[in-house]
Design an enzyme around this catalytic site. Structure first.
Site, PDB file in Angstrom:
ATOM      1  N   SER A 153       1.886  -7.858  -0.631  1.00 46.79           N
ATOM      2  CA  SER A 153       2.715  -8.767   0.157  1.00 46.79           C
ATOM      3  C   SER A 153       2.058 -10.107   0.471  1.00 46.79           C
ATOM      4  O   SER A 153       2.731 -11.061   0.857  1.00 46.79           O
ATOM      5  CB  SER A 153       3.174  -8.075   1.439  1.00 46.79           C
ATOM      6  OG  SER A 153       2.106  -7.910   2.334  1.00 46.79           O
ATOM      7  N   GLU A 203      -1.468 -28.021  28.385  1.00 52.15           N
ATOM      8  CA  GLU A 203      -2.503 -28.394  27.396  1.00 52.15           C
ATOM      9  C   GLU A 203      -2.254 -29.771  26.765  1.00 52.15           C
ATOM     10  O   GLU A 203      -3.163 -30.552  26.614  1.00 52.15           O
ATOM     11  CB  GLU A 203      -2.630 -27.370  26.253  1.00 52.15           C
ATOM     12  CG  GLU A 203      -3.284 -26.070  26.628  1.00 52.15           C
ATOM     13  CD  GLU A 203      -4.787 -26.209  26.870  1.00 52.15           C
ATOM     14  OE1 GLU A 203      -5.361 -27.246  26.482  1.00 52.15           O
ATOM     15  OE2 GLU A 203      -5.365 -25.276  27.452  1.00 52.15           O
ATOM     16  N   THR A 208       1.757  -4.480   4.084  1.00 48.71           N
ATOM     17  CA  THR A 208       1.667  -4.733   5.529  1.00 48.71           C
ATOM     18  C   THR A 208       1.147  -6.129   5.877  1.00 48.71           C
ATOM     19  O   THR A 208       1.290  -6.559   7.016  1.00 48.71           O
ATOM     20  CB  THR A 208       0.778  -3.670   6.211  1.00 48.71           C
ATOM     21  OG1 THR A 208      -0.489  -3.665   5.568  1.00 48.71           O
ATOM     22  CG2 THR A 208       1.418  -2.301   6.158  1.00 48.71           C
ATOM     23  N   ASP A 209       0.535  -6.817   4.892  1.00 48.17           N
ATOM     24  CA  ASP A 209      -0.092  -8.102   5.229  1.00 48.17           C
ATOM     25  C   ASP A 209       0.908  -9.143   5.731  1.00 48.17           C
ATOM     26  O   ASP A 209       0.592  -9.926   6.638  1.00 48.17           O
ATOM     27  CB  ASP A 209      -0.857  -8.660   4.023  1.00 48.17           C
ATOM     28  CG  ASP A 209      -2.111  -7.840   3.737  1.00 48.17           C
ATOM     29  OD1 ASP A 209      -2.359  -6.866   4.470  1.00 48.17           O
ATOM     30  OD2 ASP A 209      -2.838  -8.175   2.782  1.00 48.17           O
ATOM     31  N   TYR A 255      -8.342   0.626  -3.298  1.00 49.76           N
ATOM     32  CA  TYR A 255      -7.245   1.143  -4.123  1.00 49.76           C
ATOM     33  C   TYR A 255      -6.451  -0.048  -4.612  1.00 49.76           C
ATOM     34  O   TYR A 255      -6.719  -1.182  -4.220  1.00 49.76           O
ATOM     35  CB  TYR A 255      -6.342   2.069  -3.297  1.00 49.76           C
ATOM     36  CG  TYR A 255      -5.785   1.369  -2.075  1.00 49.76           C
ATOM     37  CD1 TYR A 255      -6.466   1.390  -0.850  1.00 49.76           C
ATOM     38  CD2 TYR A 255      -4.605   0.634  -2.166  1.00 49.76           C
ATOM     39  CE1 TYR A 255      -5.975   0.694   0.238  1.00 49.76           C
ATOM     40  CE2 TYR A 255      -4.120  -0.064  -1.066  1.00 49.76           C
ATOM     41  CZ  TYR A 255      -4.807  -0.029   0.131  1.00 49.76           C
ATOM     42  OH  TYR A 255      -4.331  -0.727   1.207  1.00 49.76           O
ATOM     43  N   THR A 293       0.820  -1.217   0.000  1.00 52.48           N
ATOM     44  CA  THR A 293       0.000   0.000   0.000  1.00 52.48           C
ATOM     45  C   THR A 293       0.850   1.261   0.000  1.00 52.48           C
ATOM     46  O   THR A 293       0.445   2.297  -0.524  1.00 52.48           O
ATOM     47  CB  THR A 293      -0.926  -0.014   1.237  1.00 52.48           C
ATOM     48  OG1 THR A 293      -1.802  -1.112   1.112  1.00 52.48           O
ATOM     49  CG2 THR A 293      -1.745   1.256   1.356  1.00 52.48           C
ATOM     50  N   LYS A 325       0.656  -7.290  12.617  1.00 48.87           N
ATOM     51  CA  LYS A 325      -0.484  -6.479  12.168  1.00 48.87           C
ATOM     52  C   LYS A 325      -1.708  -6.930  12.959  1.00 48.87           C
ATOM     53  O   LYS A 325      -2.165  -8.057  12.817  1.00 48.87           O
ATOM     54  CB  LYS A 325      -0.712  -6.675  10.667  1.00 48.87           C
ATOM     55  CG  LYS A 325      -1.766  -5.766  10.069  1.00 48.87           C
ATOM     56  CD  LYS A 325      -1.842  -5.965   8.555  1.00 48.87           C
ATOM     57  CE  LYS A 325      -2.747  -4.946   7.903  1.00 48.87           C
ATOM     58  NZ  LYS A 325      -2.755  -5.082   6.426  1.00 48.87           N
TER      59      LYS A 325
HETATM   60  N1  GLN Z   1      -1.698  -1.958   3.871  1.00 48.29           N
HETATM   61  C1  GLN Z   1      -1.132  -2.816   2.996  1.00 48.29           C
HETATM   62  O1  GLN Z   1       0.050  -2.667   2.671  1.00 48.29           O
HETATM   63  C2  GLN Z   1      -1.964  -3.939   2.461  1.00 48.29           C
HETATM   64  C3  GLN Z   1      -1.864  -4.049   0.947  1.00 48.29           C
HETATM   65  C4  GLN Z   1      -1.559  -5.429   0.444  1.00 48.29           C
HETATM   66  N2  GLN Z   1      -2.562  -6.377   0.790  1.00 48.29           N
HETATM   67  C5  GLN Z   1      -0.180  -5.849   0.878  1.00 48.29           C
HETATM   68  O2  GLN Z   1       0.031  -6.409   1.906  1.00 48.29           O
HETATM   69  O3  GLN Z   1       0.740  -5.592   0.139  1.00 48.29           O
END
Ligand code: GLN
Length: 337
Positions: A67, A294, A100-101, A34, A20, A173
């Protein structure tokens, strides 16, 4: 005089992979709708003229993807490029822009395999640059600030999001719609404010220079898969993953990494067939799985992932399996890294 100050600035390379932070939407109101991985690194750097006051910054487009599509080969490719740059005399710090994923996975991977004390900062954003209150510009500015600072040396791979400096090992995340998306169960290491970093704590786990793993010795990564647990779960996924060749299965368990009584016999059988069974937890704020709590791990010869979430446990298991297939050694690594 101008030239003199310029030469004193750190040399920072920004390796761009997509996400992103390189995203673009149709209008400024599009914060969630987007396309990721659209804008090239030259354009991102050119959009932040203030970077030139922090460091001599140059960009390199390593890949341009979202990602969630990153493969083990992509990880190795990125890791090797980081290692080459870290070995270079005229590179002082490295920034990686990333979706970010799976940012938390890449950051942890690099933290385990890069033999350098130079700063390596992984950064992303929650909104594309075209959106109102886009966060990528400041996150990247902060990443370059930390990458060019002396204090960031020897602290392992770091993540700068939402003004915080997080350990790449711990951070995850936690929410997908807020700019405060990245949290660690054990807290951030510091803050970046107006290009200056303020530190409060240090990572306690082995990383980079103190790690026994080295990207230079890793030719390929073994197949490690994750099976998710929930009420009414059965053993179908575990058996299918093993059948498909998984060398280890991360049990993304409920609660303390608990295992359904419908699944236990199959995991015992898979372990007897040589598949490593690693119990982790998918609880949201961070799991804490202990041996023989467990399940009788000693008796079944299983491993526990302790505080690593399933996706981070997959990263460590892959890297660990390049060195050993001994479950006791694996468990030692899960305590130490
Ligand atoms: N906020 C993000 O970067 C998510 C965008 C995309 N799904 C990625 O991980 O690249």
């Amino acid at each position: 005089k101008e030239v003199e100050t310029q030469t004193k600035l750190a040399n920072v390379v920004v390796l761009a992979t997509g996400g992103t932070i390189a995203g673009a939407g149709a209008s400024a109101a599009n914060s969630a709708t987007y396309q990721a991985a659209k804008v090239g690194i030259e354009q991102l750097i050119a959009g932040i003229p203030e970077l030139s006051k922090l460091a001599n910054v140059r960009g390199e487009q390593v890949m341009q993807i979202a990602s969630e599509s990153i493969t083990n080969d992509n990880l190795l490719q990125l890791g090797r490029r980081v290692s080459e740059l870290a070995d270079s005399k005229d590179v002082d710090g490295i920034v990686i822009t990333h979706g970010t994923d799976t940012l938390e996975e890449t950051a942890y991977f690099l933290n385990l395999v890069e033999k350098t004390d130079k700063p390596i900062i992984v950064v992303g954003s929650m909104r594309p640059g075209t959106a109102m209150s886009a966060d990528g510009m400041l996150n990247l500015y902060n990443a370059v600030a930390v990458a060019s600072s002396k204090e960031a040396h020897g602290k392992g791979v770091l993540v700068t999001m939402n003004d915080e400096i997080q350990s790449g090992r711990d951070v995850s995340k936690m929410i997908n719609i807020k700019t405060e998306a990245f949290k660690s169960p054990w807290g951030p290491l510091g803050m970046v404010v107006e290009g200056k970093s303020y530190w409060f704590r240090l990572p306690a786990k082995r990383h980079t220079m103190d790690s026994e793993f080295d990207i230079k010795n890793i030719k390929s990564l073994p197949d490690v898969e994750i099976a998710y647990s929930y009420g009414n779960v059965d053993d179908t996924a575990y058996k299918a993953l093993a059948q498909a060749g998984a060398k280890a299965i991360i049990h993304a368990g409920t609660g303390n990494g608990s295992v359904s009584s419908r699944v236990v016999p199959s995991l015992q059988a898979l372990r007897k067939d040589g598949v490593q069974i690693i119990r982790s937890s998918h609880v949201n704020a961070g799991g804490f799985v202990l041996r023989n709590a467990e399940q009788p791990d000693d008796k079944y010869d299983w491993v526990v992932a302790h505080d690593l979430n399933p996706q981070k446990a997959r990263i460590l298991a892959m890297v660990a399996l390049t060195k050993t297939n001994d479950s006791k050694e694996l468990q030692r690594m899960f305590w130490e890294y």
